[in-house]
Write a protein that holds these residues in place. Sequence first.
Motif, PDB file in Angstrom:
ATOM      1  N   ASN B  65      -5.438 -13.005  -3.941  1.00  0.00           N
ATOM      2  CA  ASN B  65      -4.510 -14.070  -3.529  1.00  0.00           C
ATOM      3  C   ASN B  65      -4.212 -14.946  -4.765  1.00  0.00           C
ATOM      4  O   ASN B  65      -4.387 -16.143  -4.752  1.00  0.00           O
ATOM      5  CB  ASN B  65      -5.073 -14.904  -2.369  1.00  0.00           C
ATOM      6  N   ASP B  68       1.466 -17.431  -5.016  1.00  0.00           N
ATOM      7  CA  ASP B  68       2.262 -17.436  -3.786  1.00  0.00           C
ATOM      8  C   ASP B  68       3.004 -16.114  -3.584  1.00  0.00           C
ATOM      9  O   ASP B  68       3.069 -15.593  -2.468  1.00  0.00           O
ATOM     10  CB  ASP B  68       3.296 -18.580  -3.845  1.00  0.00           C
ATOM     11  N   ARG B  71       0.675 -13.306  -2.572  1.00  0.00           N
ATOM     12  CA  ARG B  71       0.214 -13.519  -1.180  1.00  0.00           C
ATOM     13  C   ARG B  71       1.275 -13.029  -0.192  1.00  0.00           C
ATOM     14  O   ARG B  71       0.971 -12.372   0.790  1.00  0.00           O
ATOM     15  CB  ARG B  71      -0.055 -15.003  -0.935  1.00  0.00           C
ATOM     16  N   ARG B  72       2.530 -13.363  -0.492  1.00  0.00           N
ATOM     17  CA  ARG B  72       3.598 -12.921   0.417  1.00  0.00           C
ATOM     18  C   ARG B  72       3.815 -11.410   0.301  1.00  0.00           C
ATOM     19  O   ARG B  72       4.172 -10.753   1.278  1.00  0.00           O
ATOM     20  CB  ARG B  72       4.899 -13.672   0.127  1.00  0.00           C
ATOM     21  N   TYR B  74       1.470  -9.283  -0.020  1.00  0.00           N
ATOM     22  CA  TYR B  74       0.455  -8.747   0.883  1.00  0.00           C
ATOM     23  C   TYR B  74       0.973  -8.772   2.327  1.00  0.00           C
ATOM     24  O   TYR B  74       0.864  -7.785   3.060  1.00  0.00           O
ATOM     25  CB  TYR B  74      -0.830  -9.577   0.755  1.00  0.00           C
TER      26      TYR B  74
END
Lengths: 423, 555
Positions: B65, B68, B71-72, B74
Amino acid sequence: MEKIIRVYSSLIKRNLDKPELVKVLIRLGLEVAKVWVDYVGDKNAPESLRYLNSICFKFILEPLRDPNNSAFVNLLAPTEILHSMDIYPLFIEAYSSFISGFYCEDTFIDKATTEGISDTLCSYHKTFLGALELSVLPRLKFAITSSILCDGNSNTFRYIANRYRIPYYIIDVPYKYSEESVRYVVSQLKEMISIIEAISGKRFDIDRLRDIIKLENKTRRYLKLYLENLKNHTMPNSITLEMYKLFVTHPYIGREETLKFFKLLAEDTVRYPDSGYRIFWIHIMPYFLYPAQRYLNFNGDFKLIGCDLNFDYLEEMDERKPLEAIARKMILNVNNGDFKRKIDNIKGLIVDLKIDGVIHFCQWGCKQSFGGFMLLKREIEKMNIPFLAIDGDAVDRRNNPEEQINTRLSAFFELLNQRGKRW
Amino acid sequence: MVGYVCKYTPYLVIESFGEKTVRIEPETNSCEVANALTHPNMCSYAKLVLEDIVKKGIDKVILTNCCDSIRRLYDILETLPFIKFLHIIDLPRRRDQKGKFIFKNEIIKLITRYEDFLGKSFNRANLRDLLNNMPSSTEKRYRDLNIVLIGGRCRDSLIKIVEEFGGNVLYNLTCTGNKPSYRPIGMNEDPIEAYANILLDSYPCIRMDDTKERVDIFKDERRIDGAIYHTVKFCDLYSYEYASLKDKLDIPLLKLETDYTDTSEGQIRTRVQAFIESLKKSINKRENTTKREKRLIVAGIDSGSTSTNVVIIDSEKRILGYSIIPTGARSVESAYKALEEALKIANIKIEDLSYIVATGYGRIGIPFANLEVTEITCHAKGAFFLDRDVRTIIDIGGQDSKIIKIDEEGKVIDFVMNDKCSAGTGRFLENMSRVLEIPVERMGEESLDWKEDLEISSMCTVFAESEVISLIARNKERKDILHALNKSIVKRIVSFIERIDGEPKYMMTGGVAKNAGVVRCLEERLREKVIVPDEPQIVGALGSALIGLEKLEDG
């Protein structure tokens, strides 16, 4: 009114070579605005929202009036600890919003980008960094931030602290919830408290923090009552006022004024009947955009019911273990962790609040939010709810193609009219 | 094959199961799949990774992570049906004991998930063996010209470009660079814990809580000649570090931004080459050499994106002839045509030329040139020759805008250049001339008569065009719209000038300098006179001819 603000704006811009004067001008502008809000204000707004407007100016002025007893914070910093030590938080996103309200964001942003800050960074951060680079930002005692909700936080706070040579603390909030991650955050909170004690010379009292959490729980009960009342009532609202709620759902929850506001709000809600299409807003709001104002501010046909950011944590906190409760609140915030958390929360609110249409604002530079907007769109459309995504900037006016936004919003509202109410 | 992206990924854990791993280095230049799955303004690298995973069918992916965008990524991958194994590691920001404890447990979680996925048990001894076979850190190899490459993730091609022009990448502190320093793991040591410690002990990336170690390397400044700071479009994290470093370092710093594709490689080459040229100049003191007595004739060719310009000079630095022709589809042919035309005017034959120097975009492909030099060095040379008091050169060409700062000897001190975006360049004006139905050459003159002070807030060519259309729809006068466009261009130029602390005298070169409206607006903003040479388009070619002459005179 706009003309007066424009004159004031040019006064600030003309004097940027005298930062001390500009600091005074900014504070003075906010002081005058508070007087205006207290004695004139928005006549269309219900009493509770007029009170909200007033306390937001109070909250932003406190650290500016007393910088030596104040700290820079972000939207999701654990300000309960500061409230318990009577230290004022300066919520940086709000400061940037006010600078934008003064029509000064362009100059501040240009300064930040000229210094090398990326122009694709979120404009809330760029404006704030511009104020720092222009030396018009007051030097507060210290800075604290959490790593949620976006990458900008830790970097912006580190940048401010290094520039002003003030202590800072970044709370690393894990992505996933577990007892181990709660312990990790609690150990950081304890470390942060001892740093604050050393800087401020004040003693931290856990019982005082328990009182703040009690107040916060009480406030949140009124917030939930307000949500409950919203199911059968639609109260007058505006995009600016809905944005102001971020003050009271986040950094200033745990304050007496906030409790009073939510009590008033819950009472006010039942005074209005249910009418019009119920619109739910995702992410922040471009309060200055005429097309959005035209359709949503105190409009009879389209009612702005709420914004997801104001409902990101609705749980009761454990008053007996306040640090653990704060840690849980941060880790379990719907905007931390998988995007599915956020989607599920929004879906739940749509059903509870009988929403007819959803507008997602893709804020310039906010990758954590717009990165998942297609996932959200798909899920909301599965619920047979119209979904509109708008690209723009809630701070920098230059990043808003106003005509296109107007066309999109108009078409969206036409579509809602054609489809009729969903519930 | 298990794909991963972040340097903190404990990929050896996966290899200890006997599985192969690959660090995903996207090779594609398009994002059509990614743009349909996410927002176009997501970090270019994250979008390309998504594109690569989908196109290559990488069905097992481990992410951290870290930012940002990842993370998105993922969250998006989680919805793709062909993905068989997807895991995100909760990477702590702290690198102390607290962080290492959390990270160790995260590695254990990954192991447990992978055991379930494969139906196979993890073997600690395998991991220990793999760790013990990894290289420990190697001694830094100092050479003549040592460069620090720092910032966000970059393609290997950037390192190759630096090396090609004689630079030695002493430190690579980009996301893909610095490898962890492995150490032997004893039989009684827990390899998982050791691995967690090794990874977190490597040079911190910008995401980490304490990043002091990153800038500490510059304490070695006397061994470092220059630094290149690389950022990826729409990844903003590293710009903070660049903003803090740029005024603190005593060594030259070049800022590059790419979108992680190779579409801007030509431009990157030019900038890296110019940067290394300027470093070399400051390192090597020029030796005085005897001048040759023979009459020398030198040609300079500036092969630009819009026009090809040639200047021919003699040993007395007199201009014997010059030409400006539009660059056609093949830059070599245009260069040849422009040279022929200039030779005709100078009344000499190609055999009379002692030396040819090429500059500009197409300089690499000109077979008859003896030397190629970047347009940055050439513009500095040409402008300083025309006026020795010039300190800042504003060159706005067809698709590039460059601001070059020079010292009292005419040497380049600093420069900035636009990236891929054509905002504020000749291309921008060409687009607008089409929209406003006015020939480019008449735009400047007409704008001087403006009456109403209109604003065009966007500097982006695409957005500005829609603003112009809105103004036309509102029946605004063309001259006022033109004036607003000039102001918009000037705003961008001024922000570039401020970035390098430009100083007077200013000289403007390139095709856009022929637009009197832009020049006047610029003078008003700078509150300084801006010198425009009689023929602003040939300054680069003149500079290259002068460099050729010096080369011959130096022997």
